[in-house]
Design a protein around this motif. Structure first.
Motif, mmCIF file in Angstrom:
data_model
loop_
_atom_site.group_PDB
_atom_site.id
_atom_site.type_symbol
_atom_site.label_atom_id
_atom_site.label_comp_id
_atom_site.label_asym_id
_atom_site.label_seq_id
_atom_site.Cartn_x
_atom_site.Cartn_y
_atom_site.Cartn_z
ATOM 1 N N ARG A 1 0.816 -1.208 0.000
ATOM 2 C CA ARG A 1 0.000 0.000 0.000
ATOM 3 C C ARG A 1 0.853 1.263 0.000
ATOM 4 O O ARG A 1 0.328 2.370 0.143
ATOM 5 C CB ARG A 1 -0.905 0.018 1.245
ATOM 6 C CG ARG A 1 -1.841 -1.156 1.331
ATOM 7 C CD ARG A 1 -2.979 -1.024 0.360
ATOM 8 N NE ARG A 1 -3.745 -2.252 0.239
ATOM 9 C CZ ARG A 1 -4.818 -2.382 -0.513
ATOM 10 N NH1 ARG A 1 -5.242 -1.351 -1.212
ATOM 11 N NH2 ARG A 1 -5.458 -3.527 -0.588
ATOM 12 N N ASP A 2 2.140 1.149 -0.148
ATOM 13 C CA ASP A 2 3.019 2.315 -0.129
ATOM 14 C C ASP A 2 2.701 3.237 -1.305
ATOM 15 O O ASP A 2 2.405 2.768 -2.415
ATOM 16 C CB ASP A 2 4.480 1.887 -0.200
ATOM 17 C CG ASP A 2 4.925 1.152 1.046
ATOM 18 O OD1 ASP A 2 4.241 1.287 2.072
ATOM 19 O OD2 ASP A 2 5.937 0.434 0.992
ATOM 20 N N ASP A 3 2.786 4.551 -1.054
ATOM 21 C CA ASP A 3 2.545 5.511 -2.123
ATOM 22 C C ASP A 3 3.836 6.125 -2.648
ATOM 23 O O ASP A 3 3.812 6.939 -3.563
ATOM 24 C CB ASP A 3 1.579 6.606 -1.682
ATOM 25 C CG ASP A 3 2.091 7.381 -0.477
ATOM 26 O OD1 ASP A 3 3.211 7.092 -0.009
ATOM 27 O OD2 ASP A 3 1.372 8.266 0.007
ATOM 28 N N ARG A 4 4.954 5.763 -2.059
ATOM 29 C CA ARG A 4 6.270 6.155 -2.576
ATOM 30 C C ARG A 4 7.221 4.981 -2.402
ATOM 31 O O ARG A 4 7.194 4.301 -1.381
ATOM 32 C CB ARG A 4 6.823 7.375 -1.842
ATOM 33 C CG ARG A 4 6.172 8.706 -2.219
ATOM 34 C CD ARG A 4 6.971 9.859 -1.643
ATOM 35 N NE ARG A 4 6.448 11.156 -2.034
ATOM 36 C CZ ARG A 4 5.739 11.938 -1.244
ATOM 37 N NH1 ARG A 4 5.441 11.540 -0.018
ATOM 38 N NH2 ARG A 4 5.309 13.110 -1.664
ATOM 39 N N LEU A 5 8.084 4.774 -3.375
ATOM 40 C CA LEU A 5 9.094 3.723 -3.308
ATOM 41 C C LEU A 5 10.464 4.387 -3.287
ATOM 42 O O LEU A 5 10.773 5.227 -4.150
ATOM 43 C CB LEU A 5 8.981 2.781 -4.508
ATOM 44 C CG LEU A 5 7.628 2.097 -4.707
ATOM 45 C CD1 LEU A 5 7.666 1.189 -5.929
ATOM 46 C CD2 LEU A 5 7.217 1.304 -3.469
ATOM 47 N N ARG A 6 11.275 4.007 -2.318
ATOM 48 C CA ARG A 6 12.578 4.654 -2.155
ATOM 49 C C ARG A 6 13.696 3.646 -2.408
ATOM 50 O O ARG A 6 13.684 2.541 -1.858
ATOM 51 C CB ARG A 6 12.713 5.238 -0.750
ATOM 52 C CG ARG A 6 13.960 6.097 -0.580
ATOM 53 C CD ARG A 6 14.018 6.722 0.787
ATOM 54 N NE ARG A 6 14.280 5.744 1.829
ATOM 55 C CZ ARG A 6 14.557 6.051 3.086
ATOM 56 N NH1 ARG A 6 14.592 7.318 3.450
ATOM 57 N NH2 ARG A 6 14.776 5.115 3.983
ATOM 58 N N THR A 7 14.635 4.047 -3.222
ATOM 59 C CA THR A 7 15.835 3.266 -3.489
ATOM 60 C C THR A 7 17.018 3.979 -2.844
ATOM 61 O O THR A 7 17.186 5.193 -3.035
ATOM 62 C CB THR A 7 16.067 3.114 -4.994
ATOM 63 O OG1 THR A 7 14.980 2.378 -5.565
ATOM 64 C CG2 THR A 7 17.362 2.383 -5.280
ATOM 65 N N THR A 8 17.804 3.256 -2.069
ATOM 66 C CA THR A 8 18.902 3.877 -1.328
ATOM 67 C C THR A 8 20.166 3.034 -1.429
ATOM 68 O O THR A 8 20.115 1.827 -1.678
ATOM 69 C CB THR A 8 18.560 4.035 0.165
ATOM 70 O OG1 THR A 8 18.497 2.735 0.776
ATOM 71 C CG2 THR A 8 17.236 4.728 0.353
ATOM 72 N N ILE A 9 21.288 3.691 -1.204
ATOM 73 C CA ILE A 9 22.570 3.016 -1.023
ATOM 74 C C ILE A 9 23.390 3.858 -0.054
ATOM 75 O O ILE A 9 23.320 5.097 -0.088
ATOM 76 C CB ILE A 9 23.311 2.801 -2.353
ATOM 77 C CG1 ILE A 9 24.556 1.935 -2.128
ATOM 78 C CG2 ILE A 9 23.669 4.127 -3.008
ATOM 79 C CD1 ILE A 9 25.197 1.451 -3.407
ATOM 80 N N ASN A 10 24.144 3.201 0.822
ATOM 81 C CA ASN A 10 24.854 3.939 1.869
ATOM 82 C C ASN A 10 26.130 3.197 2.234
ATOM 83 O O ASN A 10 26.091 2.013 2.608
ATOM 84 C CB ASN A 10 23.959 4.071 3.111
ATOM 85 C CG ASN A 10 24.521 5.058 4.121
ATOM 86 O OD1 ASN A 10 25.502 5.735 3.852
ATOM 87 N ND2 ASN A 10 23.913 5.126 5.288
#
Length: 745
Positions: free
Chosen positions: A343-352
């Motif tokens: 149900r997420d309305d934003r998808l976040r891609t990250t790298i750290n």
């Protein structure tokens, strides 16, 4: 309590059950397994034994041992009332209270056991094999070979408990009965011929050719299936199959077949190595979709590829360095909701990439955001790459205080929007002292220098956020004194703590709207930031001027009961305009009043209330309640939030809203429970002029009933979604859950 007494106490309920006599007795036997040898033999071919009495027939070369006989050889050990050992033939016949343990920890019981003197192969009558992993096998007859493979006739297997909590015998929740069962310890697997699975004592599903692992490892095979029904996709059947590629790697392939749309394929890959772990999940299918998300997909729309990729991992390169990341990408904005994945309305891609030691922190990170909201443009979503952050702490420095240095840079790019680059360096000094009268005083000095560059600022629709194109610099300084005066004493049968708190913060005027606001938009006065040096949440805005902040904390601790509350407010010396938008509680000289209260009664009640009151008429600007009442098996949850801040509706990060969240689970029998939850949007036009809600707009809810014990989970759930977005339509869906321990669970 002796076992005879326990069995007598269980006699009445057993008499009511009147179970039929069967050859597969899965109940635990009364004999205790033989203990390990006190002095293991150095020669694996040598047989060690001891007994209460020993007779030797020298003519026939037969040794007869009686009275708690124990035999040991090469990790195998046997216990019985009587053992007859024919040394000429090498046959060992044991009778009476028999238990034999193999090197792997599996224990076999029987009425009589005929073995060779290697104690590895032989035949057992009325056999019960208790596996070290927790399951058990019972059979009319069992044969054990030299490689420790056990073949059982007229057998049954279950990993379930066969006794109640009071140690009374009970029928297992499920078991597999078969004409023949072969247990291969070296594979950790059980094979069946002519099998059926019995659920709650009733024969149900035939399993002509079947095998299952004994648990505790990574094994290939079928997992528990999924059965669903939804308005859009129709009936759904999913059958996962797990491939054990290695002890530390596995791949699960799940075909999902629908009655109303084309099938979908799901793949899950997981791996663990010496540096860390990662997982990758992918979905792929084809179905009609439309770019107009406000209307249903028109009939005749051709099929298009649709899918979703979700991956995450973390690796510890050495004690200080680590790298982590996550990847979430969807083919379109309605795929996840259409197939009930998220149900997420934003998808976040990250790298750290991080380095952490006792006194320093270093990070190079990046973010990419995919929006799934109907009104958002993907081109205006930020791509933050890179963000570089370094912090260094030096303790016991000037006057005994602690210095913290920070250097940070960030580049934000948008494909169809404003671009911003930022760099700053700061230093902070904190000194904490305790006066002879018990006050805790903290001195803080802070300084920072910023450099910003921004382009295409007019692409940002909110004027307060955009700033001005070009390079801009800024110097920030602040000094603060924070005083706490803890007062502790008795209260009723417990203790209470009263802490008045007072803070002075002074900072020269540094506010400028020429600098863009990327990370300090969702500002709101609350108990958590009331005494913060900067009450903006990010770096792009800093609160200047001189202010006094005052508050009070009170906490009571009684046996099994605790209550805490705090309240506070702040006052600015000057009346010039600030960077805070109206409605945040901080834009005037006198701030709104904020507070938080928490009540806990043992582990049964937890109630947390947060609020913000308007400084003029004490109107409630923020009212938030989170309550949990009950135990782990039966509980009730309620969450309520109302934001009534009278903020300019163009500030999309600060919209007013009202909603209620309810959830409950009721255990109405030992293993049975009913559960439900709902989310209702109570927002109306008075709170948010841009909202389409009518003041009572259900978002989604679910109801279900579930049975769960130590080895079985069975349930049915009804869900209803009220939101329509493109081909993700509102409607009912149903989920059937059935999972067996060691059978795909």
């Amino acid at each position: 309590m002796k076992r005879a007494v326990l069995l007598a106490s269980c006699a009445a309920p057993l008499a009511l059950i009147a179970l039929p006599a069967v050859a597969q007795d899965l109940q635990t036997r009364t004999v205790a397994p033989p203990p390990p040898a006190t002095a293991p033999s150095a020669n694996d071919d040598q047989v060690q034994f001891n007994a209460g009495q020993l007779q030797y027939d020298s003519k026939e070369d037969i040794v007869t041992a009686t009275s708690d006989v124990r035999m040991y050889r090469a990790g195998d050990r046997l216990r019985a009332d009587k053992v007859v050992w024919n040394r000429k033939t090498g046959k060992v016949l044991a009778t009476g209270n028999i238990a034999i343990v193999n090197p792997g920890g599996d224990t076999a019981y029987g009425d009589s056991i005929e073995l060779t003197d290697a104690l590895k192969d032989g035949m057992v009558d009325n056999m019960l094999l208790v596996l070290e992993k927790g399951g058990r096998l019972a059979a009319r007859k069992g044969t054990r070979s030299l490689n420790e493979t056990v073949t059982l006739e007229d057998a049954a297997y279950t990993p379930c408990a066969v006794t109640t909590g009071s140690n009374c015998p009970k029928e297992p929740s499920w078991k597999i009965t078969a004409v023949r069962v072969i247990y291969r310890p070296e594979r950790g697997r059980i094979y069946y011929k002519g099998a059926r699975i019995d659920l709650f004592g009733l024969p149900s599903l035939p399993l002509p050719a079947f095998s299952n692992p004994i648990g505790g490892g990574n094994d290939s095979g079928l997992l528990s299936p999924d059965f669903r029904y939804g308005r859009v996709n129709g009936f759904e059947f999913a059958q996962p199959y797990h491939f054990a590629l290695a002890p530390n790697r596995g791949l699960t392939i799940t075909p999902r077949v629908f009655s109303s749309v084309l099938p979908m394929l799901q793949a899950d890959y997981e791996a663990l190595n010496t540096l860390g772990a990662y997982r990758i999940t992918g979905y792929a299918t084809a179905s009609p979709r439309s770019n107009n998300l406000l209307l249903p997909t028109p009939p005749g729309t051709p099929d298009s590829f649709r899918g979703y990729l979700d991956a995450s991992g973390r690796f510890q390169l050495n004690p200080n360095w680590s790298i982590s990341g996550s990847l979430r990408l969807a083919s379109d904005r309605t795929f996840l909701r259409r197939y009930d994945i998220s149900r997420d309305d934003r998808l976040r891609t990250t790298i750290n990439l991080e380095r952490i030691d006792q006194d320093s922190y270093f990070s190079i990170a990046g973010w990419y955001v995919q929006t799934l909201r109907v009104a958002d443009q993907q081109g205006t979503q930020p791509i933050a790459l890179p963000e570089i952050d370094y912090r260094r702490r030096i303790a016991n420095s000037f006057l005994g205080g602690t210095f913290t240095f920070q250097a940070n840079s960030l580049a934000i790019t948008r494909t169809a929007g404003q671009d911003t680059q930022r760099a700053f360096a700061s230093a902070r000094w904190d000194l904490r002292k305790i006066t002879p009268w018990g006050q805790e005083i903290t001195f803080t000095a802070f300084g920072r220098g910023d450099l910003y560059n921004t382009n295409d600022s007019l692409a940002t629709t909110v004027a307060n956020y955009r700033g001005e194109d070009g390079f801009h610099g800024r110097l920030i300084g602040a000094f603060a004194i924070d005083i706490k005066y803890p007062l502790i004493g008795t209260f009723l049968t417990g203790t209470q703590r009263l802490i008045p708190r007072f803070q002075i913060v002074t900072s020269p005027q540094t506010g400028t709207l020429a600098i863009p606001n990327e990370d300090a938009r969702s500002v709101d006065l609350e108990d958590s930031n009331l005494f913060a040096l900067n009450r903006f949440p990010g770096y792009d805005r800093f609160e200047d001027s001189t202010r006094f902040t005052y508050g009070l904390d009170w906490q009571v601790d009684l046996p099994g009961l605790s209550f805490s509350t705090n309240v506070g407010q702040s006052y600015r010396l000057n009346s010039r305009p600030t960077l805070f938008p109206d409605g945040t509680g901080l834009s005037r000289r006198v701030s709104d009043i904020v507070g938080r209260s928490e009540l806990r009664f043992r582990d049964f009640v937890s109630i947390i209330h947060r609020y913000r009151l308007d400084k003029d008429g004490l109107a409630i600007r923020r009212n938030e309640l989170d309550a949990t009442i009950g135990s782990r098996s039966t509980y009730f949850l309620v969450g309520y939030l109302r934001l009534n801040r009278n903020i300019d509706p163009t500030l999309e990060d600060l919209r007013d809203r009202e909603e209620v969240r309810l959830g409950a689970r009721v255990q109405f029998a030992r293993f049975w429970s009913a559960f439900g939850s709902t989310v209702i949007d109570l927002t109306d036009r008075n709170e948010d002029p841009l909202s389409l809600a009518d003041g009572f707009d259900p978002v989604r809810h679910r109801l279900g009933v579930q049975y769960e014990d130590d080895c079985l989970r069975l349930g049915v759930t009804w869900k209803r979604d009220y939101q329509n977005t493109g081909d993700a339509r509102s409607g009912n869906s149903y989920l059937l859950t059935l999972a067996f321990k060691n059978l795909g669970r």
